[in-house]
Enzyme design. Structure first.
Site, mmCIF file in Angstrom:
data_model
loop_
_atom_site.group_PDB
_atom_site.id
_atom_site.type_symbol
_atom_site.label_atom_id
_atom_site.label_comp_id
_atom_site.label_asym_id
_atom_site.label_seq_id
_atom_site.Cartn_x
_atom_site.Cartn_y
_atom_site.Cartn_z
ATOM 1 N N GLU A 106 0.821 -1.052 -0.405
ATOM 2 C CA GLU A 106 -0.131 -0.078 0.149
ATOM 3 C C GLU A 106 0.951 0.840 0.377
ATOM 4 O O GLU A 106 2.177 1.304 0.188
ATOM 5 C CB GLU A 106 -0.883 0.421 1.157
ATOM 6 C CG GLU A 106 -2.163 -0.965 1.212
ATOM 7 C CD GLU A 106 -3.291 -0.832 1.952
ATOM 8 O OE1 GLU A 106 -4.169 0.181 2.239
ATOM 9 O OE2 GLU A 106 -2.303 -1.357 3.482
ATOM 10 N N HIS A 159 -9.482 9.377 1.982
ATOM 11 C CA HIS A 159 -8.515 8.676 1.123
ATOM 12 C C HIS A 159 -9.099 9.547 -0.008
ATOM 13 O O HIS A 159 -10.231 10.115 -0.601
ATOM 14 C CB HIS A 159 -9.541 7.717 1.333
ATOM 15 C CG HIS A 159 -8.767 6.693 0.884
ATOM 16 N ND1 HIS A 159 -8.944 6.081 -0.337
ATOM 17 C CD2 HIS A 159 -8.373 5.098 1.620
ATOM 18 C CE1 HIS A 159 -8.110 4.692 -0.463
ATOM 19 N NE2 HIS A 159 -8.155 4.558 0.471
ATOM 20 N N ARG A 168 -0.532 8.952 1.911
ATOM 21 C CA ARG A 168 -1.983 9.363 0.857
ATOM 22 C C ARG A 168 -2.483 10.611 1.120
ATOM 23 O O ARG A 168 -3.318 11.482 -0.174
ATOM 24 C CB ARG A 168 -3.112 9.019 2.343
ATOM 25 C CG ARG A 168 -4.347 8.288 2.019
ATOM 26 C CD ARG A 168 -4.916 7.767 2.960
ATOM 27 N NE ARG A 168 -4.845 5.951 2.331
ATOM 28 C CZ ARG A 168 -5.078 5.493 3.459
ATOM 29 N NH1 ARG A 168 -6.450 5.736 4.626
ATOM 30 N NH2 ARG A 168 -4.927 4.195 3.291
ATOM 31 N N HIS A 219 -11.692 10.279 5.576
ATOM 32 C CA HIS A 219 -12.094 8.382 6.213
ATOM 33 C C HIS A 219 -11.319 8.090 7.253
ATOM 34 O O HIS A 219 -11.908 7.254 7.409
ATOM 35 C CB HIS A 219 -10.472 8.595 4.814
ATOM 36 C CG HIS A 219 -10.109 6.155 5.095
ATOM 37 N ND1 HIS A 219 -10.818 5.405 4.530
ATOM 38 C CD2 HIS A 219 -9.600 5.805 5.025
ATOM 39 C CE1 HIS A 219 -10.261 4.455 4.297
ATOM 40 N NE2 HIS A 219 -9.858 4.885 5.171
ATOM 41 N N ARG A 270 -1.184 9.097 8.193
ATOM 42 C CA ARG A 270 -1.655 8.174 9.275
ATOM 43 C C ARG A 270 -1.219 7.017 7.514
ATOM 44 O O ARG A 270 -1.560 7.048 6.340
ATOM 45 C CB ARG A 270 -2.886 7.503 9.140
ATOM 46 C CG ARG A 270 -2.645 5.450 9.698
ATOM 47 C CD ARG A 270 -4.214 5.590 9.870
ATOM 48 N NE ARG A 270 -5.498 5.176 8.718
ATOM 49 C CZ ARG A 270 -5.601 4.517 8.658
ATOM 50 N NH1 ARG A 270 -5.202 2.754 8.578
ATOM 51 N NH2 ARG A 270 -6.901 5.124 7.734
HETATM 52 P P1 FAD Z 1 -14.696 1.375 15.453
HETATM 53 O O1 FAD Z 1 -14.554 0.382 14.029
HETATM 54 O O2 FAD Z 1 -15.117 3.033 14.196
HETATM 55 O O3 FAD Z 1 -16.079 1.248 16.060
HETATM 56 C C1 FAD Z 1 -16.484 2.543 16.817
HETATM 57 C C2 FAD Z 1 -17.659 1.715 17.508
HETATM 58 O O4 FAD Z 1 -17.671 2.206 18.427
HETATM 59 C C3 FAD Z 1 -19.195 1.489 16.306
HETATM 60 O O5 FAD Z 1 -19.086 -0.070 17.152
HETATM 61 C C4 FAD Z 1 -19.529 1.839 16.613
HETATM 62 O O6 FAD Z 1 -21.368 1.776 17.132
HETATM 63 C C5 FAD Z 1 -19.347 2.390 18.730
HETATM 64 N N1 FAD Z 1 -20.044 4.001 18.719
HETATM 65 C C6 FAD Z 1 -19.706 5.041 18.709
HETATM 66 N N2 FAD Z 1 -19.968 6.365 19.440
HETATM 67 C C7 FAD Z 1 -20.587 5.312 20.170
HETATM 68 C C8 FAD Z 1 -21.198 5.412 21.334
HETATM 69 N N3 FAD Z 1 -21.599 6.577 21.808
HETATM 70 N N4 FAD Z 1 -22.219 4.498 22.220
HETATM 71 C C9 FAD Z 1 -21.843 3.268 21.033
HETATM 72 N N5 FAD Z 1 -21.509 2.440 20.577
HETATM 73 C C10 FAD Z 1 -20.579 3.793 20.046
HETATM 74 N N6 FAD Z 1 -7.359 0.550 8.813
HETATM 75 C C11 FAD Z 1 -6.447 -0.313 8.247
HETATM 76 O O7 FAD Z 1 -5.484 -0.225 9.333
HETATM 77 N N7 FAD Z 1 -6.807 -0.572 7.409
HETATM 78 C C12 FAD Z 1 -7.609 -0.638 6.199
HETATM 79 O O8 FAD Z 1 -7.285 -1.767 5.247
HETATM 80 C C13 FAD Z 1 -8.293 -0.192 6.150
HETATM 81 N N8 FAD Z 1 -9.686 0.449 5.599
HETATM 82 C C14 FAD Z 1 -10.834 0.884 5.982
HETATM 83 C C15 FAD Z 1 -11.619 0.903 5.051
HETATM 84 C C16 FAD Z 1 -12.434 1.825 5.051
HETATM 85 C C17 FAD Z 1 -14.009 1.592 4.307
HETATM 86 C C18 FAD Z 1 -12.908 2.609 6.617
HETATM 87 C C19 FAD Z 1 -14.238 3.938 7.160
HETATM 88 C C20 FAD Z 1 -11.772 2.740 7.126
HETATM 89 C C21 FAD Z 1 -10.458 1.765 6.867
HETATM 90 N N9 FAD Z 1 -9.908 1.577 8.267
HETATM 91 C C22 FAD Z 1 -8.475 0.557 7.610
HETATM 92 C C23 FAD Z 1 -9.372 2.222 8.972
HETATM 93 C C24 FAD Z 1 -9.856 1.502 10.293
HETATM 94 O O9 FAD Z 1 -11.003 0.682 10.188
HETATM 95 C C25 FAD Z 1 -10.811 2.303 11.409
HETATM 96 O O10 FAD Z 1 -9.190 3.390 11.481
HETATM 97 C C26 FAD Z 1 -10.357 1.208 12.308
HETATM 98 O O11 FAD Z 1 -11.721 0.503 12.329
HETATM 99 C C27 FAD Z 1 -11.138 2.374 14.741
HETATM 100 O O12 FAD Z 1 -11.567 0.695 14.930
HETATM 101 P P2 FAD Z 1 -11.956 1.409 15.839
HETATM 102 O O13 FAD Z 1 -12.342 0.167 16.231
HETATM 103 O O14 FAD Z 1 -11.463 2.782 16.064
HETATM 104 O O15 FAD Z 1 -12.958 2.340 15.645
HETATM 105 C C1 SIN Z 2 -7.418 0.494 1.928
HETATM 106 O O1 SIN Z 2 -8.042 0.120 1.736
HETATM 107 O O2 SIN Z 2 -6.967 1.693 1.318
HETATM 108 C C2 SIN Z 2 -7.514 1.649 3.175
HETATM 109 C C3 SIN Z 2 -6.906 1.822 4.385
HETATM 110 C C4 SIN Z 2 -6.064 2.796 5.134
HETATM 111 O O3 SIN Z 2 -7.608 3.051 5.338
HETATM 112 O O4 SIN Z 2 -5.343 1.931 5.939
#
Ligand code: FAD
Ligand code: SIN
Length: 538
Positions: free
Chosen positions: A120, A238, A285, A346, A381
């Site tokens: 990537e 993104h 990025r 993103h 990032r």
């Molecule tokens: P999240 O996975 O966002 O979970 C947050 C949780 O908190 C959810 O369940 C939500 O409902 C809950 N919540 C929020 N507020 C409240 C509240 N007030 N009360 C109760 N519940 C609440 N990163 C990578 O490293 N590799 C990748 O390939 C990648 N691809 C991505 C693709 C997409 C489309 C997106 C959107 C992001 C991507 N990212 C990637 C970034 C990464 O997915 C996220 O940064 C990471 O998953 C965040 O995880 P988290 O557990 O911190 O939060």
């Molecule tokens: C992607 O697959 O392009 C997202 C990866 C990331 O946000 O880390």
């Protein structure tokens, strides 16, 4: 008002929350169990939609090293990554990835059964592990949610939003107030440990790759409780989200597609990235995003194109089954057609200031995953470092709690009682059309605090937000989940804009037209609420 108590409360069920719950349960003596509170279905989160993968600096991979990963992360971070945090996360990668396998997570392998790595942007070698081709997030989430559901020591409240932390005047967190959107009931939950794992804030912007739950709630909860926040101005856009008319929550076209050779082109099929960076499509990025943005401005279009036709059809189908399918559903055969793409909000690099163990400036309050600011990502990032950070910090918070006696608070003081009272009173409230207010806010943020900013756009945006806030007469208690989310979105937008105004330079994802230079020394921006007012403490 209902009351309950738990040894640990985890707010959010993305990768950080799910993995933390499982690790804490495995290692810690829990008298009152763990409660996971999540505002939609278990597993609905940014994590679920992750595509490209997770950084795996695996010991058996002799082509890679933590030195190389640390160097790539720091270069991408534009002078703001904290070396110790980067080193720690990188060195822990091997252990946590192998631990994930114990929870039933599977990563794609090659014909010899070895991990298959992808490239990537801004990584100097192939080191990104993936699962289900381009369904990494969904595959991890499926494995972990199954384990959480089956675990007797973990209770789950779905469709329940955390609305206020119970923090007393001694800056100790004693629990949280939650609102169940199905039963419309409030509940006070006491606990000596509250872990924010609430994810990101992409929904603040008109165009985003993030699902509806990403409304910045954790940042608002922590700010209101007096916790220190850091680097909020750094929002990652993104470069390649699928740009289909009218579709504002945009499907991501993973950076891994460029990693496998796809090129960015204009409507005539002319490649343009060499004008912007020597690494072309695989530049950091923020640079690729601004390149796409400039091309769109110059050509008066709302998208550029990604040309993946140079990748063999069979490979596209095998590596990117979901991207192929979603594009096909929109009439695009990615083995033959160009894919219309445009930037979209993103990821939030900033957040609640923590150490690697998730400790915040408030005793008993922890933050892990995207809501936190550990210093890993700096101003921009590196791809696939976010999932890794979620896992490492969830693992570490479990280590910290292992050595603590988790006693539920016995005596509740008057500070906490005052908070609870605010939600106990019935108030007469008229319904508000949140959908249209939310659209207005997203539009303001996109125009004023988006990919490029200046004092003029930021001040105008702040002004518009103050006007918008007048149409939303709620200070504490709200009518429903959507109102609570909008309240948080207003607050977090204001905080981001203030942080962006403070930073009078361009760095990483923060690009100011009126301050194009990067200062020699990178400093973090730090915000907290003092005596009810926003104050900059750094
Ligand atoms: P999240 O996975 O966002 O979970 C947050 C949780 O908190 C959810 O369940 C939500 O409902 C809950 N919540 C929020 N507020 C409240 C509240 N007030 N009360 C109760 N519940 C609440 N990163 C990578 O490293 N590799 C990748 O390939 C990648 N691809 C991505 C693709 C997409 C489309 C997106 C959107 C992001 C991507 N990212 C990637 C970034 C990464 O997915 C996220 O940064 C990471 O998953 C965040 O995880 P988290 O557990 O911190 O939060
Ligand atoms: C992607 O697959 O392009 C997202 C990866 C990331 O946000 O880390």
């Amino acid at each position: 008002m209902k009351y309950s108590k738990y040894s640990v409360i985890i707010i959010g069920s993305g990768l950080a929350g799910l993995y933390a719950a499982l690790k804490i349960e495995q290692q810690t003596n829990l008298r009152d169990g763990i409660l996971m509170v999540t505002k939609a279905d278990l597993g609905e989160s940014n994590s679920r939609y992750a595509q490209g993968g997770i950084v795996g600096v695996i010991k058996e991979n002799k082509k890679d090293s933590t030195v190389s990963h640390i160097s790539d992360t720091i270069k991408a971070g534009a002078g703001l990554s904290e070396f110790n945090a980067v080193k720690f996360v990188s060195e822990k990668s091997d252990e946590v990835i192998k631990d994930l396998l114990n929870f039933g997570v599977k990563f794609d392998t090659d014909e010899n059964g070895n991990f298959s790595y992808t490239l990537e942007a801004a990584h100097s070698i192939k080191r990104v592990l993936h699962s289900g081709g381009d369904a990494t997030g969904r595959m991890i989430e499926k494995a972990l949610t199954k384990d959480v559901f089956e675990n007797q020591n973990i209770d789950v409240y779905e469709h329940t939003i955390a609305v206020e932390l119970l923090v007393d005047s001694k800056k100790e967190c004693k629990g949280v107030i939650v609102f169940n959107e199905i039963t419309q009931e409030y509940e006070t939950i006491y606990s000596p440990v509250v872990i924010l794992a609430t994810g990101g804030l992409g929904q603040l912007y008109k165009y985003t790759t993030n699902p509806a739950v990403a409304t910045g709630d954790g940042i608002a909860l922590a700010y209101n409780a007096g916790s220190v926040l850091r680097d909020l101005e750094f929002i990652q856009f993104h470069p390649t989200a699928l740009a289909i008319d009218g579709d504002e929550n945009r499907f991501l076209i993973s950076e891994a597609v460029r990693g496998e050779g796809a090129k960015l082109v204009d409507a005539d099929g002319i490649e343009f990235m060499s004008k912007y960076h020597e690494k072309r499509e695989l530049a950091p990025r923020d640079i690729v995003t601004r390149a796409n943005y400039s091309e769109m401005l110059e050509n008066h279009t709302d998208h550029v194109y990604l040309n993946a036709t140079c990748i063999p059809k069979e490979k596209l189908e095998e590596r990117f089954p979901n991207i192929s399918r979603i594009c096909a559903e929109n009439g695009i055969d990615i083995s033959r057609d160009f894919i219309p793409v445009a930037p979209a909000a993103h990821y939030s690099m900033g957040g609640v200031k923590t150490n690697i163990e998730g400790e915040t400036s408030i005793k008993g309050l922890y933050a892990i995953g995207e809501v936190s600011s550990t210093g890993l990502h700096g101003g921009n990032r590196l791809a696939s470092n976010s999932l890794l950070e979620c896992v490492v910090c969830a693992y570490e918070v479990a280590q910290v709690l292992k050595n603590k006696e988790l006693k539920t608070p016995k005596q509740i003081n008057s500070d906490i009682k005052m908070i609870i009272d605010k939600y106990s009173k019935d108030l007469l409230m008229d319904e508000i059309d949140i959908t249209s207010l939310k659209r207005e806010l997203q539009d303001i943020m996109w125009r004023g605090a988006g990919i490029v900013r200046s004092e003029k756009t930021l001040v105008a945006a702040l002004d518009e937000i103050y006007q918008l806030a007048k149409k939303f007469p709620r200070s504490v208690k709200c009518l429903n989940k959507e109102e609570y989310e909008f309240k948080n979105m207003l607050l977090v937008s204001e905080l981001i804009i203030n942080a962006a105004l403070q930073r009078k330079e361009s760095r990483g994802a923060h690009y100011r037209l009126d301050y194009l230079n990067t200062d020699e020394n990178g400093v973090h921006s730090v915000i907290k609420r003092a005596k009810g007012e926003l104050s900059f403490v750094g």
